[in-house]
Write a protein that holds these residues in place. Structure first.
Motif, PDB file in Angstrom:
ATOM      1  N   ASP A 140      43.030  32.721  44.237  1.00 10.64           N
ATOM      2  CA  ASP A 140      43.119  31.325  43.800  1.00 10.64           C
ATOM      3  C   ASP A 140      42.183  31.050  42.625  1.00 10.64           C
ATOM      4  O   ASP A 140      42.511  30.266  41.724  1.00 10.64           O
ATOM      5  N   TYR A 141      41.003  31.666  42.635  1.00 12.05           N
ATOM      6  CA  TYR A 141      40.023  31.432  41.577  1.00 12.05           C
ATOM      7  C   TYR A 141      40.371  32.177  40.296  1.00 12.05           C
ATOM      8  O   TYR A 141      40.217  31.637  39.187  1.00 12.05           O
ATOM      9  N   PHE A 142      40.814  33.444  40.410  1.00 13.86           N
ATOM     10  CA  PHE A 142      40.954  34.310  39.237  1.00 13.86           C
ATOM     11  C   PHE A 142      42.384  34.467  38.742  1.00 13.86           C
ATOM     12  O   PHE A 142      42.606  35.014  37.674  1.00 13.86           O
ATOM     13  N   GLY A 143      43.358  34.020  39.530  1.00 14.11           N
ATOM     14  CA  GLY A 143      44.752  34.181  39.138  1.00 14.11           C
ATOM     15  C   GLY A 143      45.362  35.449  39.701  1.00 14.11           C
ATOM     16  O   GLY A 143      46.494  35.449  40.175  1.00 14.11           O
ATOM     17  N   TYR A 144      44.639  36.538  39.664  1.00 10.78           N
ATOM     18  CA  TYR A 144      45.059  37.781  40.306  1.00 10.78           C
ATOM     19  C   TYR A 144      43.797  38.585  40.590  1.00 10.78           C
ATOM     20  O   TYR A 144      42.702  38.246  40.111  1.00 10.78           O
ATOM     21  N   VAL A 145      43.911  39.630  41.395  1.00  4.78           N
ATOM     22  CA  VAL A 145      42.752  40.403  41.825  1.00  4.78           C
ATOM     23  C   VAL A 145      42.932  41.856  41.422  1.00  4.78           C
ATOM     24  O   VAL A 145      43.980  42.454  41.674  1.00  4.78           O
ATOM     25  N   SER A 146      41.911  42.402  40.792  1.00  7.11           N
ATOM     26  CA  SER A 146      41.861  43.821  40.450  1.00  7.11           C
ATOM     27  C   SER A 146      40.399  44.226  40.394  1.00  7.11           C
ATOM     28  O   SER A 146      39.496  43.372  40.464  1.00  7.11           O
ATOM     29  N   GLU A 147      40.168  45.512  40.251  1.00  6.16           N
ATOM     30  CA  GLU A 147      38.791  45.987  40.171  1.00  6.16           C
ATOM     31  C   GLU A 147      38.074  45.384  38.968  1.00  6.16           C
ATOM     32  O   GLU A 147      36.919  44.945  39.071  1.00  6.16           O
ATOM     33  N   GLU A 148      38.733  45.319  37.834  1.00  2.74           N
ATOM     34  CA  GLU A 148      38.113  44.767  36.633  1.00  2.74           C
ATOM     35  C   GLU A 148      37.777  43.290  36.816  1.00  2.74           C
ATOM     36  O   GLU A 148      36.700  42.825  36.421  1.00  2.74           O
ATOM     37  N   VAL A 149      38.681  42.537  37.433  1.00  6.65           N
ATOM     38  CA  VAL A 149      38.452  41.105  37.643  1.00  6.65           C
ATOM     39  C   VAL A 149      37.237  40.889  38.536  1.00  6.65           C
ATOM     40  O   VAL A 149      36.376  40.041  38.249  1.00  6.65           O
ATOM     41  N   ILE A 150      37.133  41.646  39.637  1.00  8.90           N
ATOM     42  CA  ILE A 150      36.008  41.486  40.551  1.00  8.90           C
ATOM     43  C   ILE A 150      34.705  41.886  39.869  1.00  8.90           C
ATOM     44  O   ILE A 150      33.674  41.218  40.024  1.00  8.90           O
ATOM     45  N   ARG A 151      34.725  42.968  39.102  1.00  9.48           N
ATOM     46  CA  ARG A 151      33.496  43.394  38.421  1.00  9.48           C
ATOM     47  C   ARG A 151      33.041  42.354  37.396  1.00  9.48           C
ATOM     48  O   ARG A 151      31.845  42.077  37.279  1.00  9.48           O
ATOM     49  N   LYS A 152      33.960  41.781  36.655  1.00  7.13           N
ATOM     50  CA  LYS A 152      33.583  40.788  35.652  1.00  7.13           C
ATOM     51  C   LYS A 152      33.107  39.481  36.293  1.00  7.13           C
ATOM     52  O   LYS A 152      32.325  38.736  35.700  1.00  7.13           O
TER      53      LYS A 152
END
Length: 507
Positions: A140-152
């Motif tokens: 909900d916060y990021f639009g989608y979830v991936s390793e790069e998104v979580i790290r950033k």
């Protein structure tokens, strides 16, 4: 004197059988309390977890949160080894399994392992539901979830974890509710196109890490060669109505903007007493006390920096890319000295049964050498409030004209009826000062008590420049590695603290 009223030869003021009844009641009460306590703890343990962590498909730890500290420190390695090589046939591990008395529960979504660890006999379905809720909150916060998104966005993920899980127990998993308390903005990462690569920057980095929007001016000062180094920290804190600090954390960044011709390498030395994450906890014994160290729970550094040298020497060296970039992002959960305290008080009006008086007392608990700007106290009020009349303690206009530095105490209070918010603004606030706001609230008949219960939480916003930083982090030195005679560029070091989620919960 009768025998029935005697005990060991002493006369009792009451029948002896009454004493026996009381003793039997006490003896029965104690086991009942112990049994009830065990039952309550058993029910609560059905919902508790001791650790939550996120692992990449390679087994790298991206997020790690230890709530109790009573499970092995090697739990991440144990889990990944078991999950990766479950039966030797390439099959996925089951959602729940145990190793040496430790329960591992996980889901694999978004290309990541979302893992909870506990020693208690928990309900697997409830814990896996919690892990899925964490995934959906991130989505909900990021639009989608991936390793790069979580790290950033790892700083924001920790903020969300602190609100969702408290001491191992789930508290709140509603995204709409979380947005009221977690105010950090996510860094939007565009999905990578399959087969496409990231644009390369000078120094071999694939892109700068997240930059907290700086409130500091980075425009040119007129010097031909200059560089800005800023420590920007966002403070999160929760207080009760008595000013006691219930929880706190800091997310910060070392930001750089360089106007050096030729982009020469730079070297920054950070605090020598810097403790980084769980690996350096053993170093605490070498210091006199915890107060003598700067502790960062998690951090990320620019990809151009030599991570091994930073771990050993606390030195950051790189060729700065063009533009404004974050050299380092970090998070600390150590308590800090709060710059502000707000004391709310609601009293009944002695002249009217349908009116209340709200007092807000604001204390600036930082040195008088500092001045905060943009101080804003926001108080949400329930729909039962019909009218609000506010009085600040600012001097009147006649006195203000006679004061040196007019505007130094400029403040205002506004009732925004559409938003149901009372906003108290102070333009500049010098350290060591105290201000009070008095508001008379007119409420609907019969709603006085509910209004007392339903107002808040009170939010504070501010910008506070000046050393030292709230975390204690500092830049000891900066060297510009350019071999040129008489090369002396201007260096600007600045520190600023900002409110991230600075709350006073009066109930």
């Amino acid at each position: 004197m009768t025998v029935e009223n005697q005990l060991f030869g002493y006369e009792l003021p009451f029948p002896r059988q009454d004493l026996y009844v009381a003793l039997i009641a006490v003896l029965a009460f104690i086991p009942a309390v112990i049994l009830l306590n065990a039952l309550v703890n058993g029910v609560m343990n059905l919902f508790s977890t001791k650790k939550i962590f996120l692992l990449s498909p390679r087994g790298d730890t991206i997020i790690f949160k230890d709530f109790r500290g009573n499970v092995p420190k090697t739990s991440t390695e144990v889990f990944f080894r078991k999950a990766k090589f479950w039966d030797g046939a390439g099959k996925d591990a089951p959602p729940a399994f145990h190793v040496d008395g430790v329960q591992y529960l996980h889901v694999k979504v978004g290309g990541l392992y979302w893992v909870a660890v506990t020693r208690d006999n928990v309900s697997p379905s409830l814990i896996t539901e919690l892990l899925m809720r964490l995934y959906w909150i991130c989505r909900d916060y990021f639009g989608y979830v991936s390793e790069e998104v979580i790290r950033k966005n790892f700083l924001l993920v920790y903020e969300l974890l602190d609100e969702v899980v408290d001491y191992g127990f789930p508290q709140n998993s509603s995204t709409e509710r979380l947005k009221q308390f977690v105010l950090m903005e996510p860094l939007i990462v565009k999905p990578r196109i399959p087969g496409g690569g990231a644009m390369k920057l000078p120094g071999g980095a694939t892109g700068p890490t997240e930059v907290i929007k700086s409130v500091l001016d980075t425009d040119r000062t007129g010097a031909k060669e200059e560089i800005f180094v800023d420590i920007v920290e966002k403070l999160t804190a929760i207080f009760d109505a008595n000013g006691h600090q219930k929880s706190s954390s800091i997310v910060g960044a070392i930001q750089i903007k360089s106007y050096l011709s030729g982009n020469p390498p730079i070297r920054l030395g950070l605090s020598e007493n810097l403790i980084l994450g769980r690996r350096d906890q053993r170093m605490l014994s070498s210091y006199g006390s915890d107060a003598d160290v700067v502790m960062l729970d998690t951090y990320s550094i620019h990809e151009s920096v030599d991570a091994e040298r930073f771990d050993s020497e606390r030195v950051l060296e790189l060729v700065p890319p063009d533009g404004h970039f974050a050299l380092m992002n970090y998070r600390s959960s150590r308590s800090f000295r709060p710059p502000f305290r707000v004391y709310p008080l609601v009293e009944d009006d002695m002249y009217s049964a349908d009116k209340l008086t709200l007092y807000l007392r604001l204390l600036a608990e930082y040195p008088a050498t500092k001045t905060a700007t943009g101080v804003e106290i926001t108080v949400p009020l329930p729909r039962s409030v019909q009218r609000v009349h506010c009085e600040t303690d600012a001097p009147n206009e006649a006195k203000l004209l006679a004061l040196p530095g007019k505007g130094a105490f400029e403040q205002s209070a506004e009732w925004r009826e559409r938003d149901r918010k009372l906003v108290w603004s102070i333009k500049n606030l010098k350290g060591g000062r105290e201000h009070t706001l008095r508001c008379r609230l007119t409420v609907e008949p019969g709603t006085v008590e509910s209004t007392k219960r339903d107002y808040g939480p009170i939010m504070a916003q501010f910008v506070l420049p000046g050393k030292p930083s709230a975390s204690g982090l500092d830049v000891r030195y900066m060297k510009i590695l350019k071999e040129e005679k008489n090369y002396a560029p201007s260096r600007w070091f600045r520190v600023v603290a900002m409110a991230n989620s600075y709350q006073i919960r009066p109930h």
